[in-house]
Design a protein around this motif. Structure first.
Motif, PDB file in Angstrom:
ATOM      1  N   TYR A  45     -60.968 -28.654 -25.237  1.00  0.00           N
ATOM      2  CA  TYR A  45     -62.045 -27.805 -24.746  1.00  0.00           C
ATOM      3  C   TYR A  45     -62.852 -27.345 -25.946  1.00  0.00           C
ATOM      4  CZ  TYR A  45     -64.502 -23.808 -22.735  1.00  0.00           C
ATOM      5  OH  TYR A  45     -65.468 -22.924 -22.344  1.00  0.00           O
ATOM      6  N   GLN A  46     -64.090 -27.764 -26.015  1.00  0.00           N
ATOM      7  CA  GLN A  46     -64.934 -27.427 -27.155  1.00  0.00           C
ATOM      8  C   GLN A  46     -66.109 -26.568 -26.719  1.00  0.00           C
ATOM      9  OE1 GLN A  46     -66.024 -31.257 -28.872  1.00  0.00           O
ATOM     10  NE2 GLN A  46     -64.505 -30.999 -30.489  1.00  0.00           N
ATOM     11  N   ARG A  47     -66.423 -25.590 -27.579  1.00  0.00           N
ATOM     12  CA  ARG A  47     -67.637 -24.795 -27.375  1.00  0.00           C
ATOM     13  C   ARG A  47     -68.768 -25.497 -28.120  1.00  0.00           C
ATOM     14  NH1 ARG A  47     -63.345 -21.282 -27.569  1.00  0.00           N
ATOM     15  NH2 ARG A  47     -63.325 -19.658 -25.978  1.00  0.00           N
ATOM     16  N   ILE A  48     -69.793 -25.868 -27.384  1.00  0.00           N
ATOM     17  CA  ILE A  48     -70.863 -26.696 -27.930  1.00  0.00           C
ATOM     18  C   ILE A  48     -72.143 -25.873 -28.084  1.00  0.00           C
ATOM     19  CG2 ILE A  48     -72.231 -28.786 -27.589  1.00  0.00           C
ATOM     20  CD1 ILE A  48     -69.297 -29.339 -28.087  1.00  0.00           C
ATOM     21  N   LYS A  54     -73.437 -29.847 -31.233  1.00  0.00           N
ATOM     22  CA  LYS A  54     -72.247 -29.900 -32.067  1.00  0.00           C
ATOM     23  C   LYS A  54     -71.296 -28.758 -31.709  1.00  0.00           C
ATOM     24  CE  LYS A  54     -74.688 -31.989 -35.977  1.00  0.00           C
ATOM     25  NZ  LYS A  54     -75.047 -31.846 -37.414  1.00  0.00           N
ATOM     26  N   PRO A  55     -69.961 -28.989 -31.894  1.00  0.00           N
ATOM     27  CA  PRO A  55     -68.995 -27.916 -31.623  1.00  0.00           C
ATOM     28  C   PRO A  55     -69.141 -26.764 -32.610  1.00  0.00           C
ATOM     29  CG  PRO A  55     -67.915 -29.822 -32.595  1.00  0.00           C
ATOM     30  CD  PRO A  55     -69.310 -30.244 -32.293  1.00  0.00           C
TER      31      PRO A  55
END
Length: 334
Positions: A45-48, A54-55
């Motif tokens: 789970y990435q915050r973009i 980009k993360p």
């Protein structure tokens, strides 16, 4: 033991009772990870950043309030704390109400209140006073940067704090299409139906014992997981079952009294029937009679098959001569 998530005090009037807040519930949902079906790799789970794609590292993420289009005010944890220092450290009792007057859909999350140092005497005083008057305390408390309305209730020797929804968070019941209470209309409940339903409810009533109820869906899902582990299906996907569209059923009139009576009769057969009056001796031969032919049928079929094969001619001409003789007999009769 459950962790302490908040320290403060209960305040009402000039009384101040030091307490700690502890969770009164826990989630038993299965912790499932997202996987890539192609190689079983975990999906993170990435915050973009929506501008760059980009993360973003966690330490660079802040909370902001958009007061105009694309204009924000950034708030830190200290801003939340300083907004109202007193509110974040107290369970501020604002009034007392009858506990039964609170509708159940206002309740949200339960917590236990435990007396802190030098808080035992005031804790016991508040608890016993609420127990004697049958009242619940309505309070305001700030938890996780949000103010909550809360109801403080007495349960055994503990004070339980249950966060609640504010009135503007509860949708009005008036928007629902509900049957009227009068029994004169087709959608209302008739006296006979109510009488039968009361008997059924009384028959199904028992003492409150929550430990006898379990999340059977979770248990079944865990059993399926363990079955897959034992059979070595640790990286295999179960194909989706083909669902057949259920045929539509035509509407039909429901006889509520008959259904209620059937429910009462069924429950009576399960638990309230006198077993000594049952024809147990007559039931045994029936079960035996149903099972006995199953053991005899298989050899009987084989014998019939062997006799049929014995009568069959060993060459194809036998079948033709038989049909010819039948044709000749018909001509003579004519």
């Amino acid at each position: 033991m459950s962790r302490i998530i908040w320290k403060g005090a209960i305040t009402f009037g000039l009384v101040n009772i030091p307490v700690v807040l502890k969770p009164a519930s826990r989630s038993q949902t299965l912790d499932l990870d997202l996987l890539d079906a192609r190689d079983m790799a975990p999906v993170g789970y990435q915050r973009i950043n929506k501008s760059t794609g980009k993360p973003i590292p966690k330490e660079h993420i802040v909370k902001g309030y958009q007061y105009e289009k694309d204009e924000y005010v950034v708030l830190s944890d200290e801003d939340f704390r300083q907004a109202n220092v007193e509110a974040t450290q107290t369970v501020d009792i604002v009034s007392f109400v009858q506990a039964d007057d609170i509708p159940p859909y206002y309740f949200d999350t339960p917590y236990y209140l435990e007396p802190d140092k030098r808080g035992e005497r005031g804790y016991a005083l508040l608890r016993e006073t609420m127990r004697r008057t049958g009242r619940a305390a309505l309070a305001l408390v700030v938890l996780r940067n949000r103010q909550h309305l809360a109801a403080m209730l007495v349960d055994d020797n503990a004070l339980v704090l249950n966060t609640m929804r504010f009135a503007d968070e509860v949708l009005p019941i008036s928007e629902l299409k509900l049957p009227k209470a009068s029994s004169g209309k087709a959608t209302g409940a008739h006296a006979r139906e109510i009488e039968m339903a009361v008997k059924l409810i009384e028959d199904m009533s028992e003492e409150w014992a929550p430990e006898q109820y379990r999340d059977t869906y979770r248990d079944d899902l865990m059993a399926r997981i363990e079955q897959k582990i034992e059979s070595g299906q640790t990286h295999e996907l179960t194909p989706a079952a083909e669902e057949e569209e259920a045929p539509r059923k035509s509407a039909k009139v429901i006889d509520m009294v008959a259904l209620l009576k059937q429910s009462l009769d069924t429950r009576g057969k399960r638990g309230g029937r006198d077993k000594s009056s049952e024809p147990q001796e007559e039931d045994a031969p029936r079960k035996t009679a149903r099972r006995a032919p199953a053991r005899k049928h298989a050899p009987a079929k084989r014998a019939a098959g062997s006799r049929a094969s014995a009568k069959r001619p060993s060459h194809p001409s036998g079948g033709k001569s038989t049909s010819a003789s039948r044709t000749t007999a018909r001509r003579k009769q004519a």
